[in-house]
Write an enzyme that holds these catalytic residues in place. Structure first.
Site, PDB file in Angstrom:
ATOM      1  N   GLN A 149     -12.250  30.410 -16.161  1.00 50.55           N
ATOM      2  CA  GLN A 149     -10.801  29.808 -15.846  1.00 50.55           C
ATOM      3  C   GLN A 149     -10.485  28.718 -16.855  1.00 50.55           C
ATOM      4  O   GLN A 149     -11.389  27.960 -16.979  1.00 50.55           O
ATOM      5  CB  GLN A 149     -10.852  29.490 -14.296  1.00 50.55           C
ATOM      6  N   ASN A 193      -2.673  31.934 -15.363  1.00 51.59           N
ATOM      7  CA  ASN A 193      -2.640  31.265 -14.181  1.00 51.59           C
ATOM      8  C   ASN A 193      -1.564  30.341 -13.622  1.00 51.59           C
ATOM      9  O   ASN A 193      -1.490  30.220 -12.403  1.00 51.59           O
ATOM     10  CB  ASN A 193      -4.143  30.097 -14.254  1.00 51.59           C
ATOM     11  N   THR A 194      -0.655  29.670 -14.557  1.00 54.32           N
ATOM     12  CA  THR A 194       0.248  29.061 -14.130  1.00 54.32           C
ATOM     13  C   THR A 194       1.969  29.850 -13.828  1.00 54.32           C
ATOM     14  O   THR A 194       2.614  29.437 -13.548  1.00 54.32           O
ATOM     15  CB  THR A 194       0.697  27.909 -14.836  1.00 54.32           C
ATOM     16  N   VAL A 215       2.141  22.770 -12.125  1.00 58.59           N
ATOM     17  CA  VAL A 215       2.765  24.026 -11.675  1.00 58.59           C
ATOM     18  C   VAL A 215       4.319  23.707 -11.568  1.00 58.59           C
ATOM     19  O   VAL A 215       5.150  24.634 -11.774  1.00 58.59           O
ATOM     20  CB  VAL A 215       2.459  24.575 -10.283  1.00 58.59           C
ATOM     21  N   HIS A 219      -6.847  33.003 -16.974  1.00 60.36           N
ATOM     22  CA  HIS A 219      -8.119  33.127 -16.253  1.00 60.36           C
ATOM     23  C   HIS A 219      -8.614  34.572 -16.540  1.00 60.36           C
ATOM     24  O   HIS A 219      -7.926  35.764 -16.324  1.00 60.36           O
ATOM     25  CB  HIS A 219      -7.970  33.129 -14.886  1.00 60.36           C
ATOM     26  N   ARG A 255     -15.145  27.009 -15.267  1.00 61.36           N
ATOM     27  CA  ARG A 255     -14.212  26.665 -15.845  1.00 61.36           C
ATOM     28  C   ARG A 255     -14.754  26.501 -17.489  1.00 61.36           C
ATOM     29  O   ARG A 255     -15.990  26.145 -17.873  1.00 61.36           O
ATOM     30  CB  ARG A 255     -14.164  24.851 -15.522  1.00 61.36           C
ATOM     31  N   GLY A 293      -5.577  25.182 -14.793  1.00 61.24           N
ATOM     32  CA  GLY A 293      -5.893  25.587 -13.365  1.00 61.24           C
ATOM     33  C   GLY A 293      -6.067  24.654 -12.605  1.00 61.24           C
ATOM     34  O   GLY A 293      -6.137  24.461 -11.267  1.00 61.24           O
ATOM     35  N   ARG A 329      -2.165  29.438   3.168  1.00 61.39           N
ATOM     36  CA  ARG A 329      -2.042  30.946   3.021  1.00 61.39           C
ATOM     37  C   ARG A 329      -2.873  31.716   3.713  1.00 61.39           C
ATOM     38  O   ARG A 329      -2.637  32.988   4.027  1.00 61.39           O
ATOM     39  CB  ARG A 329      -3.193  31.057   1.463  1.00 61.39           C
ATOM     40  N   GLY A 375       4.176  18.306 -11.804  1.00 66.96           N
ATOM     41  CA  GLY A 375       2.636  18.498 -12.006  1.00 66.96           C
ATOM     42  C   GLY A 375       2.723  19.958 -12.721  1.00 66.96           C
ATOM     43  O   GLY A 375       3.895  20.152 -13.331  1.00 66.96           O
ATOM     44  N   CYS A 423      -4.953  31.172  -8.055  1.00 67.50           N
ATOM     45  CA  CYS A 423      -4.460  31.651  -9.220  1.00 67.50           C
ATOM     46  C   CYS A 423      -5.768  32.768  -9.866  1.00 67.50           C
ATOM     47  O   CYS A 423      -5.329  33.630 -10.812  1.00 67.50           O
ATOM     48  CB  CYS A 423      -4.381  30.761 -10.437  1.00 67.50           C
TER      49      CYS A 423
HETATM   50  P1  NAP Z   1      -0.986  18.616 -10.308  1.00 70.04           P
HETATM   51  O1  NAP Z   1      -0.487  18.699 -11.839  1.00 70.04           O
HETATM   52  O2  NAP Z   1      -1.721  17.733  -9.966  1.00 70.04           O
HETATM   53  O3  NAP Z   1       0.420  18.196  -9.896  1.00 70.04           O
HETATM   54  C1  NAP Z   1       0.724  17.754  -8.366  1.00 70.04           C
HETATM   55  C2  NAP Z   1       1.851  17.395  -8.068  1.00 70.04           C
HETATM   56  O4  NAP Z   1       1.977  16.995  -6.484  1.00 70.04           O
HETATM   57  C3  NAP Z   1       2.772  16.387  -8.669  1.00 70.04           C
HETATM   58  O5  NAP Z   1       4.157  16.831  -8.846  1.00 70.04           O
HETATM   59  C4  NAP Z   1       2.531  15.035  -7.902  1.00 70.04           C
HETATM   60  O6  NAP Z   1       3.636  14.250  -7.912  1.00 70.04           O
HETATM   61  C5  NAP Z   1       2.847  15.906  -6.543  1.00 70.04           C
HETATM   62  N1  NAP Z   1       2.108  14.760  -5.519  1.00 70.04           N
HETATM   63  C6  NAP Z   1       0.723  14.219  -5.448  1.00 70.04           C
HETATM   64  N2  NAP Z   1       0.625  13.388  -4.321  1.00 70.04           N
HETATM   65  C7  NAP Z   1       1.936  13.503  -3.634  1.00 70.04           C
HETATM   66  C8  NAP Z   1       2.309  13.090  -2.669  1.00 70.04           C
HETATM   67  N3  NAP Z   1       1.660  12.013  -1.880  1.00 70.04           N
HETATM   68  N4  NAP Z   1       3.518  13.100  -2.057  1.00 70.04           N
HETATM   69  C9  NAP Z   1       4.339  13.882  -2.813  1.00 70.04           C
HETATM   70  N5  NAP Z   1       4.049  14.635  -3.897  1.00 70.04           N
HETATM   71  C10 NAP Z   1       2.905  14.271  -4.328  1.00 70.04           C
HETATM   72  O7  NAP Z   1      -1.352  20.120  -9.624  1.00 70.04           O
HETATM   73  P2  NAP Z   1      -0.637  21.324  -9.930  1.00 70.04           P
HETATM   74  O8  NAP Z   1      -2.012  21.855 -10.902  1.00 70.04           O
HETATM   75  O9  NAP Z   1       0.420  21.442 -10.661  1.00 70.04           O
HETATM   76  O10 NAP Z   1      -1.114  22.181  -8.850  1.00 70.04           O
HETATM   77  C11 NAP Z   1      -0.257  22.085  -7.674  1.00 70.04           C
HETATM   78  C12 NAP Z   1      -0.636  23.035  -6.606  1.00 70.04           C
HETATM   79  O11 NAP Z   1      -0.667  24.204  -7.084  1.00 70.04           O
HETATM   80  C13 NAP Z   1      -2.013  22.767  -6.073  1.00 70.04           C
HETATM   81  O12 NAP Z   1      -2.099  22.781  -4.492  1.00 70.04           O
HETATM   82  C14 NAP Z   1      -2.906  23.751  -6.799  1.00 70.04           C
HETATM   83  O13 NAP Z   1      -4.180  23.969  -5.924  1.00 70.04           O
HETATM   84  C15 NAP Z   1      -1.956  24.770  -6.718  1.00 70.04           C
HETATM   85  N6  NAP Z   1      -2.181  25.595  -7.839  1.00 70.04           N
HETATM   86  C16 NAP Z   1      -2.378  25.300  -9.249  1.00 70.04           C
HETATM   87  C17 NAP Z   1      -2.441  26.326 -10.183  1.00 70.04           C
HETATM   88  C18 NAP Z   1      -2.583  25.942 -11.639  1.00 70.04           C
HETATM   89  O14 NAP Z   1      -2.869  26.882 -12.501  1.00 70.04           O
HETATM   90  N7  NAP Z   1      -2.754  24.760 -12.057  1.00 70.04           N
HETATM   91  C19 NAP Z   1      -2.320  27.715  -9.767  1.00 70.04           C
HETATM   92  C20 NAP Z   1      -2.307  27.927  -8.332  1.00 70.04           C
HETATM   93  C21 NAP Z   1      -2.092  27.127  -7.411  1.00 70.04           C
HETATM   94  P3  NAP Z   1       3.624  12.908  -8.823  1.00 70.04           P
HETATM   95  O15 NAP Z   1       3.481  13.354 -10.481  1.00 70.04           O
HETATM   96  O16 NAP Z   1       4.429  11.937  -8.671  1.00 70.04           O
HETATM   97  O17 NAP Z   1       2.180  12.302  -8.645  1.00 70.04           O
END
Ligand code: NAP
Length: 350
Positions: free
Chosen positions: A178, A328-329, A16, A244, A237, A182, A113, A14, A151
């Site tokens: 944001q 944010n990331t 992050v 952000h 957004r 994010g 958290r 993903g 974030c």
């Molecule tokens: P993302 O791009 O949607 O990535 C999600 C990840 O979770 C992918 O690796 C996905 O794998 C995996 N996943 C989804 N369903 C799953 C399952 N059933 N079993 C195992 N793995 C699974 O999301 P993201 O933006 O990186 O965010 C990840 C987390 O960090 C979230 O909880 C988000 O709230 C938090 N966060 C994000 C940010 C940001 O700026 N983006 C900042 C702070 C916190 P696949 O590729 O195989 O589907």
């Protein structure tokens, strides 16, 4: 030379997760030995699983590209730390399973958290919260969970922490702008966000309003005492990619001069002696120009780990107002988690 600590990245495919892979390349203390994601990605090489969705300008590190993506199961990964960038829909139970199996889980996800025994860690602001880990021994034995904040909360919390420690912050009004990253990848549809601003991000305002109280609060020895700070957040957004930006108004519990606030930010370097590899030299960087900080120009300050503040001025409502920017990331996710893990190592928790 001592061996590096082996790490797994959960949710490695993903937005992050990719940042974890990028930031851990060549890390002096940690080495990625396992990458895990959903069953959709499992079984493929990491390069194959992120083909077409690797969204960073650097190449996939060679030692990771060839690893086979596994499902998020703790057996046979041979790692000590599990960095988690898992989708919040699944992070809660998977992270607990890893902690029970003896891993130090360092998470970005919201699920744990606000747990009564889990630090919501910002190393510069609340290192003493690490003591809550002793309470986790009953649940997890040798394993543990540490989280980093949402974030958008982390930038605001970093800018406010040195002021709160000196004078006490009483009230905060924050309006966020944001970035799209994010929301992960593919995230917000381009037709929703190009030429537009969306004045709603699900759950975000509640997170800012509650997490800040825990971060700025104290660990009493048996429980977290939340800081008596009232936060009102409005989250938007906007069509930037990373970073952000926030307009923050705040009141302090003492009459202070502008120069005293600037001095508090300038001299706040609580981690300096520890020499943690990801800690920015200057956690809060102040920009004097009238039109800074800006996401495109300032988000990589301190390798993306500093919060950039500008436009400190008097506010007729709350006393003070400012603009705050954080990546944010990086500071808002993977970089913050890596810094948390570095603090855990430095303090003997690994
Ligand atoms: P993302 O791009 O949607 O990535 C999600 C990840 O979770 C992918 O690796 C996905 O794998 C995996 N996943 C989804 N369903 C799953 C399952 N059933 N079993 C195992 N793995 C699974 O999301 P993201 O933006 O990186 O965010 C990840 C987390 O960090 C979230 O909880 C988000 O709230 C938090 N966060 C994000 C940010 C940001 O700026 N983006 C900042 C702070 C916190 P696949 O590729 O195989 O589907």
């Amino acid at each position: 030379m001592t061996a590096k600590i082996p790490c797994a990245v959960l949710g490695a495919t993903g937005a992050v997760g990719q940042r974890f892979i990028q930031l851990l390349e060549g890390h002096p203390w940690f080495e990625v030995v396992a990458v895990c994601a959903s069953e959709r990605s499992a079984g493929q090489s990491y390069s194959g699983a992120v083909d077409g969705r690797w969204k960073l300008p650097t190449r996939i590190p060679e030692n990771v590209g060839g690893l086979t993506v596994k499902e998020c199961k703790p057996a046979d990964l041979n790692a000590r730390i599990a960095f988690s960038g898992l989708d919040a829909g699944v992070a809660g139970s998977i992270e607990e399973e890893f902690a029970r199996a003896g891993y130090a889980v360092v998470s970005n996800s919201r699920n744990h958290r606000m747990d009564a025994d889990v630090p919501l860690l910002v190393p510069e602001a609340n290192e003493s919260h690490l003591k809550a880990i002793e309470l986790q021994r009953k649940r997890f034995g040798r394993g543990l969970i540490v989280t980093d904040p949402n974030c958008s909360t982390i930038g605001m919390a970093l800018a406010l922490a040195p002021l709160h420690q000196k004078w006490g912050v009483e009230k905060v009004g924050v309006v966020t702008m944001q970035a799209i990253s994010g929301a992960g990848y593919p995230g917000v549809a381009s037709l929703d966000v190009v030429d537009n601003v969306v004045p709603y991000i699900a759950g975000e305002e509640e997170k800012m309003e509650t997490e800040a109280k825990k971060i700025l609060g104290k660990w009493s020895g048996t429980a977290f005492e939340f800081a008596p700070v009232t936060v009102s957040a409005s989250c938007n957004r906007v069509p930037t990619v990373d970073g952000h930006l926030e307009s923050v108004s705040f009141s302090l519990r003492a009459q202070v001069e502008r120069e005293e606030i600037m001095e508090a930010w300038r001299t706040w370097k609580p981690l300096k002696a520890l020499k943690l590899p990801s800690a920015p030299e200057q956690p809060v960087v102040y920009r004097e120009e009238a039109d800074r900080p800006q996401p495109r120009l300032d988000r990589m300050e301190g390798h993306g780990m500093s919060v950039v503040v500008g436009r400190l001025r008097e506010c007729p409502l709350l006393g003070w107002k400012m603009s705050v920017l954080s990546h944010n990331t990086i500071r808002g996710a993977a970089g913050a988690a890596i810094l948390n893990a570095e603090l855990l190592k430095a303090r003997g928790y690994l």
